[in-house]
Design a protein around this motif. Structure first.
Motif, PDB file in Angstrom:
ATOM      1  N   HIS A 147       0.892  -1.537   0.277  1.00 47.40           N
ATOM      2  CA  HIS A 147       0.259  -0.323   0.149  1.00 47.40           C
ATOM      3  C   HIS A 147       0.546   1.389   0.069  1.00 47.40           C
ATOM      4  N   GLU A 159      -1.985   0.129   7.589  1.00 47.26           N
ATOM      5  CA  GLU A 159      -1.238  -0.234   7.257  1.00 47.26           C
ATOM      6  C   GLU A 159      -0.360  -0.501   6.026  1.00 47.26           C
ATOM      7  N   HIS A 186       2.614  -6.599   4.326  1.00 49.63           N
ATOM      8  CA  HIS A 186       1.435  -6.872   4.524  1.00 49.63           C
ATOM      9  C   HIS A 186       0.911  -7.041   6.179  1.00 49.63           C
ATOM     10  N   ALA A 187      -0.092  -5.939   6.449  1.00 52.90           N
ATOM     11  CA  ALA A 187      -1.315  -6.609   7.697  1.00 52.90           C
ATOM     12  C   ALA A 187      -2.602  -6.542   7.233  1.00 52.90           C
ATOM     13  N   GLU A 244      -6.456  -7.029  -1.612  1.00 52.55           N
ATOM     14  CA  GLU A 244      -5.411  -6.770  -1.764  1.00 52.55           C
ATOM     15  C   GLU A 244      -5.248  -6.236  -3.122  1.00 52.55           C
TER      16      GLU A 244
END
Ligand code: ZN
Length: 414
Positions: free
Chosen positions: A195, A211, A265-266, A298
């Protein structure tokens, strides 16, 4: 142990890849040569002028709300870079929507529609008039415009719309700097902080953690750990809060000829008890519904208000990819197991630690790639762990050991 990483790990792999790349570029070359590139965009008050260096087929416009935007698709066009933003236009972005269509997105300071538009007599520019309207009046209404017949690019013949098996690494993104040993024979790891920019990713319940910031801090911690280890070279896809489409992320790894790509990622879940990390690798068929939903979330990063800036479609998968991708997927899955083995000494993983899904960011056919979902921003313990220095350094230790073990193993297998 003192590993000597001065070798090229996957030379056979790379040879196959070179073949596939050559094949792909020959397909690209069949693309009609007269597709005009967008070489200039001017904005003035409520007027936009898009200029081309050659003929294009047609143009279509549509409006988007909140934030307010106008998108312009140029058929038979190639995207250029940027554009001057003045008047109602706050920013201009361009991307290749598909092999035959450039998409330009104009960020506006208020809702507007394209009230009129026309191509110049020589077909080399398109003039659009914007008209501010109440947001209720925006209906996304698509308008189409054609250049004069004698200056119109021919649509490509059907047989030319071949699949582009290698995705589309964009050369427009500057390559990041490589840190670590100066020896270019050392394996190169590209760490991708998920992101960024307008795309915050998952957000913790009270908005305290986003995130995009959590992943960037973790990516930097992993980089620092790898540099301290001194065994591999490392680069980050982004070091600041900027947006990259998914293809640009693995495109950076491919252009640097990276030996390993890790996207950080989270996640967020409706159920706040969900916690722990998962490693994802590429598969066309998701391992379960949760993996499929996570991949869908995602993959949305490429879409800005319905405008897909990534541009590779479903048909990207093809038999050509299979040649190298099958081998790459096996290496990726082996690394995922190592990542769980080493990582679980430092952090909590979920019951099923390795899952599969169709993640765009993992689609580099020649670079072993994993997506590490480090934990849940919706779980109180996870969010405290992920956003603390101590938590980041544990993750970095786990990931770092896995990476070093992976390349040591490759070396032993030689
Ligand atoms: Zn994410």
């Amino acid at each position: 142990m003192n590993f000597d990483f001065t070798n090229k790990v996957a030379s056979r792999h790379k040879r196959i890849m070179t073949f596939a790349a050559l094949f792909a570029s020959s397909i690209m070359a069949l693309n009609p040569a007269n597709a005009g590139s967008v070489n200039r965009i001017d904005t003035d008050g409520s007027q936009i002028i898009v200029s081309f260096d050659d003929f294009v087929e047609s143009a279509a416009t549509f409006s988007l709300l909140g934030p307010d935007r106008i998108a312009v698709d140029i058929k038979g066009g190639k995207a250029g870079h940027g554009g001057r933003a003045t008047g109602m236009v706050k920013a201009v972005r361009q991307g290749q929507y598909d092999i035959n269509t450039a998409r330009i997105v104009f960020d506006l300071d208020r809702p507007a529609i394209v009230s009129s538009g026309k191509f110049s007599k020589d077909g080399r520019s398109l003039q659009l008039k914007l008209q501010p309207v109440g947001s209720y009046a925006i209906k996304n209404g698509r308008k189409s415009f054609l250049p004069p017949l004698q200056f119109r690019a021919e649509p490509p013949k059907q047989s030319y719309s071949a699949k582009v098996p290698l995705g589309r690494p964009k050369d427009s993104v500057a390559l990041p700097k490589i840190s670590g040993p100066k020896d270019s024979n050392r394996p190169l790891v590209v760490i991708d902080a998920g992101h960024g920019g307008h795309d915050p990713g998952a957000i913790s319940p009270h908005g305290s953690q986003r995130e995009k910031n959590v992943t960037l801090a973790i990516a930097k911690a992993i980089r620092d750990r790898l540099i301290a280890g001194g065994r591999v070279r490392v680069a980050l896809t982004r070091e600041t809060d900027k947006f990259l489409v998914l293809e640009e992320r693995y495109g950076i790894a491919r252009r640097l000829e990276a030996d390993l790509f890790i996207s950080i990622h989270a996640d967020a879940a409706g159920n706040e008890s969900a916690h722990g990390a998962t490693v994802y690798t590429l598969a066309e068929v998701a391992s379960d519904r949760e993996a499929a939903k996570f991949a869908a979330r995602e993959n949305k990063s490429n879409i800005i208000n319905g405008v897909n800036l990534g541009g590779t479609g479903k048909d990207v998968s093809s038999i050509l990819i299979d040649l190298t991708q099958r081998e790459t997927m096996n290496v990726s899955a082996d690394f995922a197991k190592l990542l769980h083995r080493e990582g679980s000494r430092q952090m909590t993983f979920r019951k099923t630690p390795h899952k599969f899904g169709s993640f765009v960011v993992l689609k580099a056919p020649d670079t072993p790639s994993v997506l590490l979902e480090t934990g849940y921003l919706t779980n109180a313990n996870d969010v405290a762990f992920l956003s603390s220095r101590a938590g980041r350094s544990k993750i970095a230790n786990g990931v770092g050991s896995a990476i070093e073990a992976h390349f040591a193993r490759k070396l032993a297998q030689r």
